[in-house]
Design a protein around this motif. Structure first.
Motif, PDB file in Angstrom:
ATOM      1  N   MET A   1     -29.504  23.191 110.246  1.00 35.81           N
ATOM      2  CA  MET A   1     -30.222  24.367 109.992  1.00 35.81           C
ATOM      3  C   MET A   1     -30.478  25.067 111.751  1.00 35.81           C
ATOM      4  O   MET A   1     -30.219  26.252 112.048  1.00 35.81           O
ATOM      5  CB  MET A   1     -31.698  24.143 109.766  1.00 35.81           C
ATOM      6  N   VAL A   2     -30.754  24.092 112.670  1.00 39.95           N
ATOM      7  CA  VAL A   2     -30.852  24.426 114.189  1.00 39.95           C
ATOM      8  C   VAL A   2     -29.483  24.941 114.455  1.00 39.95           C
ATOM      9  O   VAL A   2     -29.482  26.001 115.230  1.00 39.95           O
ATOM     10  CB  VAL A   2     -31.130  23.298 115.059  1.00 39.95           C
ATOM     11  N   ARG A   3     -28.459  24.385 114.231  1.00 39.05           N
ATOM     12  CA  ARG A   3     -27.145  24.893 114.610  1.00 39.05           C
ATOM     13  C   ARG A   3     -26.688  26.318 114.449  1.00 39.05           C
ATOM     14  O   ARG A   3     -26.482  27.166 115.037  1.00 39.05           O
ATOM     15  CB  ARG A   3     -26.178  23.945 114.217  1.00 39.05           C
ATOM     16  N   ARG A   4     -27.079  26.640 112.947  1.00 36.92           N
ATOM     17  CA  ARG A   4     -27.006  27.878 112.437  1.00 36.92           C
ATOM     18  C   ARG A   4     -27.743  28.855 113.132  1.00 36.92           C
ATOM     19  O   ARG A   4     -27.396  29.914 113.371  1.00 36.92           O
ATOM     20  CB  ARG A   4     -27.229  28.007 110.888  1.00 36.92           C
ATOM     21  N   ILE A   5     -29.064  28.441 113.476  1.00 36.18           N
ATOM     22  CA  ILE A   5     -29.728  29.580 114.250  1.00 36.18           C
ATOM     23  C   ILE A   5     -29.292  29.645 115.768  1.00 36.18           C
ATOM     24  O   ILE A   5     -29.144  30.778 116.216  1.00 36.18           O
ATOM     25  CB  ILE A   5     -31.288  29.009 114.396  1.00 36.18           C
ATOM     26  N   VAL A   6     -28.728  28.619 116.328  1.00 37.01           N
ATOM     27  CA  VAL A   6     -28.228  28.818 117.565  1.00 37.01           C
ATOM     28  C   VAL A   6     -26.818  29.542 117.530  1.00 37.01           C
ATOM     29  O   VAL A   6     -26.741  30.630 118.353  1.00 37.01           O
ATOM     30  CB  VAL A   6     -27.951  27.237 118.212  1.00 37.01           C
ATOM     31  N   VAL A   7     -25.948  29.615 116.471  1.00 38.82           N
ATOM     32  CA  VAL A   7     -24.802  29.976 116.327  1.00 38.82           C
ATOM     33  C   VAL A   7     -25.090  31.754 116.335  1.00 38.82           C
ATOM     34  O   VAL A   7     -24.422  32.428 116.690  1.00 38.82           O
ATOM     35  CB  VAL A   7     -23.867  29.502 115.325  1.00 38.82           C
ATOM     36  N   ALA A   8     -26.006  31.745 115.413  1.00 37.54           N
ATOM     37  CA  ALA A   8     -26.292  33.291 115.012  1.00 37.54           C
ATOM     38  C   ALA A   8     -26.797  33.803 116.254  1.00 37.54           C
ATOM     39  O   ALA A   8     -26.309  35.422 116.481  1.00 37.54           O
ATOM     40  CB  ALA A   8     -27.397  33.218 113.806  1.00 37.54           C
ATOM     41  N   LYS A   9     -27.669  33.240 116.813  1.00 39.57           N
ATOM     42  CA  LYS A   9     -28.218  33.988 118.180  1.00 39.57           C
ATOM     43  C   LYS A   9     -26.931  34.467 119.245  1.00 39.57           C
ATOM     44  O   LYS A   9     -27.162  35.466 119.816  1.00 39.57           O
ATOM     45  CB  LYS A   9     -29.232  33.191 118.955  1.00 39.57           C
ATOM     46  N   LEU A  10     -26.280  33.255 119.380  1.00 40.28           N
ATOM     47  CA  LEU A  10     -25.044  33.665 120.289  1.00 40.28           C
ATOM     48  C   LEU A  10     -24.077  34.407 120.170  1.00 40.28           C
ATOM     49  O   LEU A  10     -23.706  35.324 120.520  1.00 40.28           O
ATOM     50  CB  LEU A  10     -24.539  32.095 120.510  1.00 40.28           C
ATOM     51  N   TYR A  11     -23.786  34.498 118.733  1.00 40.73           N
ATOM     52  CA  TYR A  11     -22.727  35.403 118.159  1.00 40.73           C
ATOM     53  C   TYR A  11     -23.434  36.947 118.299  1.00 40.73           C
ATOM     54  O   TYR A  11     -22.693  37.672 118.542  1.00 40.73           O
ATOM     55  CB  TYR A  11     -22.528  35.205 116.512  1.00 40.73           C
TER      56      TYR A  11
END
Length: 121
Positions: free
Chosen positions: A1-11
């Motif tokens: 879940m955290v990784r998805r948030i990080v990836v979405a924000k950086l993308y």
């Protein structure tokens, strides 16, 4: 879940993001010559944990790896953990739960300090 948030924000900010399951997979990717501008890692990972990964990179004879900017994103929040991370060679230490906007600002700051900040920023 955290990784998805990080990836979405950086993308969303226009960064290219590559994911790895653990520190060992990161090392394998780096051995292939794919060296990113920045690495965000967690401390709790299987096979090679975050601090082990940072130590290996900082001890590398390859300057691109030993100088790679690294941010630790972790739930470990004791003063001892933070000091140990920074002494190991982290460029920044972000504690979960975190604000995606704060993480983005920290990413931009670490990239700026390392001379890798994008011209469009």
């Amino acid at each position: 879940m955290v990784r998805r948030i990080v990836v979405a924000k950086l993308y969303g900010l226009g960064y290219e993001v590559e994911e790895a399951e653990d520190g060992q997979e990161v090392l394998e990717i780096l051995e292939e010559g794919e060296i990113p501008d920045l690495l965000i890692t967690d401390s709790n990972m299987p096979r090679v944990n975050g601090l082990q990964l940072v130590r290996r990179l900082r001890e590398s004879e390859d300057a691109a790896l030993s100088l790679l900017p690294i941010i630790m994103l972790t739930a470990r929040q004791s003063e001892r953990d933070i000091i140990q991370g920074l002494e190991t060679g982290l460029d920044d230490y972000v504690i979960k739960p975190f604000s995606p906007d704060e993480l983005a600002a920290r990413v931009q700051t670490v990239l700026w300090r390392s001379g890798k900040r994008r011209d469009s920023e």
